[in-house]
Design a protein around this motif. Structure first.
Motif, short mmCIF file in Angstrom:
data_model
loop_
_atom_site.label_atom_id
_atom_site.label_comp_id
_atom_site.label_asym_id
_atom_site.label_seq_id
_atom_site.Cartn_x
_atom_site.Cartn_y
_atom_site.Cartn_z
N ASP A 17 0.83 -1.22 0.00
CA ASP A 17 0.00 0.00 0.00
C ASP A 17 0.86 1.27 0.00
OD1 ASP A 17 1.08 -0.02 2.53
OD2 ASP A 17 -0.82 -0.03 3.60
N HIS A 18 2.16 1.11 -0.28
CA HIS A 18 3.06 2.26 -0.16
C HIS A 18 2.74 3.32 -1.22
CE1 HIS A 18 6.55 4.70 0.50
NE2 HIS A 18 7.02 3.87 1.42
N PRO A 19 2.42 4.56 -0.77
CA PRO A 19 2.03 5.58 -1.74
C PRO A 19 3.14 5.99 -2.70
CG PRO A 19 2.21 6.51 0.49
CD PRO A 19 2.35 5.03 0.63
N TYR A 20 4.41 5.73 -2.33
CA TYR A 20 5.52 6.12 -3.20
C TYR A 20 6.12 4.91 -3.93
CZ TYR A 20 5.19 10.93 -1.77
OH TYR A 20 4.73 12.22 -1.59
N LEU A 21 5.32 3.87 -4.10
CA LEU A 21 5.74 2.73 -4.93
C LEU A 21 4.69 2.43 -5.99
CD1 LEU A 21 7.32 0.35 -2.24
CD2 LEU A 21 8.50 1.53 -4.10
N GLN A 22 3.83 3.39 -6.27
CA GLN A 22 2.81 3.18 -7.30
C GLN A 22 2.45 4.50 -7.99
OE1 GLN A 22 -0.71 1.69 -5.14
NE2 GLN A 22 0.65 1.90 -3.41
#
Ligand code: FE2
Length: 498
Positions: A17-22
């Protein structure tokens, strides 16, 4: 368009759910060469020649505990422009750390948000436990692209067009070099700084246009600091000591906890470009932290410095973030930090500082026409962030003389980054050129490179050119004119001029 996949790297990172991996931060693991990119809209100008480079973070391996976007492996993306044609390449920066992790098949170093004791091997830079990913910044100096890491690292170099032949510079000092080296296009010199946890805590250096380290001097500080950027004028370099740094008592116990000491002043060191510690003149100013400066110049007895003043360098946690990401989201949000364009005037005769706000809008990641770097200038270009999210979707052009400004917002779903200024060949004046940026377009799932006409700023991009894959949003970038690196570039001209 012809596309050649050079290499695909295999990692074990999962986005979760990482916002900086998508989305616009989804990591890319392939390297490609592409010729004659497809023009989607408008026409590519034929009056520019050079290369646009941008550094991005593309983690290959799963974090030991918690990933921060600044921990990702560095990758340089290149778009070259000549005769109205655009070529594209991208390459991982093959750092020692990245190669060691590929060999091990796992992450070996703790990241910015992790306990440094998790690191399985000694690290690099000011912190000492982090991996030098060389993923923060990129400039072109002495004919080579140089990438750097914000916590200091060795620096890595490659050919600016082919992105081949990765090497560390032979002059890289023991404490490394920080991101935000400054190239003075008038002298061909590159100015740099580093910082560490050992006295004197900071150094400043100069590499000349022939790629020789010609100056390296201590800039003694009261303790370990976290400077991110520097500035220069025709005769001076400007270093800083901001009251946002590791808590010294906790640091003695091995804990890296950053605090803002709101009652302590900001301090600026004005040092002659070839000066030593005894030549430094210190100036005090309102407490803040400055991530980036825009430019500096001399005017009478004053050194004038423009940059982005943070009204709240230590923001509260980001409301609405997914659990565990509140603090990270907050420190990547310029709206939380209140970054505003600001001017400091340091009077070399009186030792006094005057300062003023130049714009109340939230702005950062400024760019100028490099020919005016360190000199009196008229036009600055700042990036507009998407609130709460470390990506940009607009730009503001300032006329620093009249106070006039123009703003361009990109359509919904388009995420751009820092946009360097591209001068037209035989430019007639300072703003005779374009801004260039890569855009990740969530509407199409693809990325583009776009140009914005500086003299018709609000009209929208003059061209949109399709990249063969989607790239991550990333951090810093630069433009270099072909004349400075093609056919031996500035080194060949230096040899001819003796
Ligand atoms: Fe930066």
């Amino acid at each position: 368009m012809s596309v050649n996949v050079v290499k695909r790297f295999r990692g074990n990172i999962t986005a979760g759910d990482h916002p900086y991996l998508q989305g616009p931060w989804a990591p890319l693991h392939e390297e490609i060469n592409a010729d004659e990119l497809v023009v989607l809209e408008g026409q590519v100008p034929t009056d520019i020649d050079g290369v646009y480079l941008r550094n991005t973070q593309n983690p290959l391996h799963q974090a030991l505990e918690r990933y921060h976007p600044f921990d990702g492996d560095g990758m340089v993306h290149m778009a070259s422009f000549r005769d109205g044609k655009v070529q594209y390449r991208n390459r991982f920066i093959k750092t020692k750390g990245m190669l060691a992790e590929i060999e091990s098949g796992e992450r070996l170093w703790a990241g910015l948000m992790e306990d440094p004791r998790l690191s399985k091997r000694p690290g690099w830079g000011a912190h000492g436990a982090l991996k030098d990913a060389s993923s923060t910044d990129v400039v072109v100096h002495a004919g080579k692209a140089l990438t750097t890491y914000y916590q200091c690292g060795e620096g890595y170099r490659m050919d600016p067009l082919t992105l081949e032949e990765t090497e560390t510079p032979p002059w890289s000092p023991e404490d490394g070099i920080s991101a935000h080296t400054k190239v003075d296009v008038h002298t061909g010199e590159m100015l740099f700084f580093n910082y560490s946890k050992q006295p004197p805590y900071m150094h400043y250096g100069v590499v000349d246009r022939s790629d020789s380290l010609v100056h390296y001097t201590p800039v003694p500080l009261p303790g370990p600091r976290l400077p991110h950027d520097m500035a220069f004028t025709e005769n001076f370099a400007i270093l800083n000591d901001f009251p946002l740094h590791w808590d010294p008592e906790l640091l003695e116990r091995g804990k890296h906890v950053v605090r803002f000491y709101k009652d302590k002043p900001s301090r600026f060191a004005v040092i002659p470009r070839r000066g030593g510690p005894e030549d430094i003149q210190w100036f005090e100013a309102d407490p803040t932290f400055v991530l980036h400066f825009l430019n500096a110049y001399e005017e009478g007895d004053e050194v004038v410095l423009d940059g982005y003043f943070q009204e709240n360098p230590m923001p509260t946690n980001y409301e609405g973030a997914l659990p565990g990401y509140e603090r990270m989201m907050s420190y990547l949000d310029q709206y939380k930090m209140g970054s505003k364009l600001h001017r400091w005037r340091f009077n070399l005769k009186t030792g006094k500082t005057r300062e003023e706000r130049l714009d109340e809008r939230i702005l950062e990641f400024g760019m100028i026409n490099q020919k005016y770097g360190g000199r009196p200038y008229r036009y600055g270009y700042s990036a507009v962030q998407v609130p709460g999210w470390f990506v940009f979707n607009g730009y503001v052009k300032h006329d620093m003389q009249t106070g006039e400004s123009w703003q361009l917002q990109l359509p919904e779903g388009e995420f751009a980054s820092e946009a360097p200024f591209v001068p037209r060949i035989n430019a007639k004046d300072e703003d005779d050129g374009y801004l260039v940026t890569f855009v990740t377009n969530e509407n199409t799932g693809k990325s583009e490179v776009i140009l914005i006409d500086s003299k018709d700023f609000e009209a929208g991009p003059v061209c949109r050119v399709q990249l063969p894959h989607q790239i991550a949003a990333g951090t810093h970038s630069c433009w270099a004119n072909g004349v400075d690196f093609r056919d031996g570039g500035i080194l060949a001209r230096a040899a001819m001029e003796g």
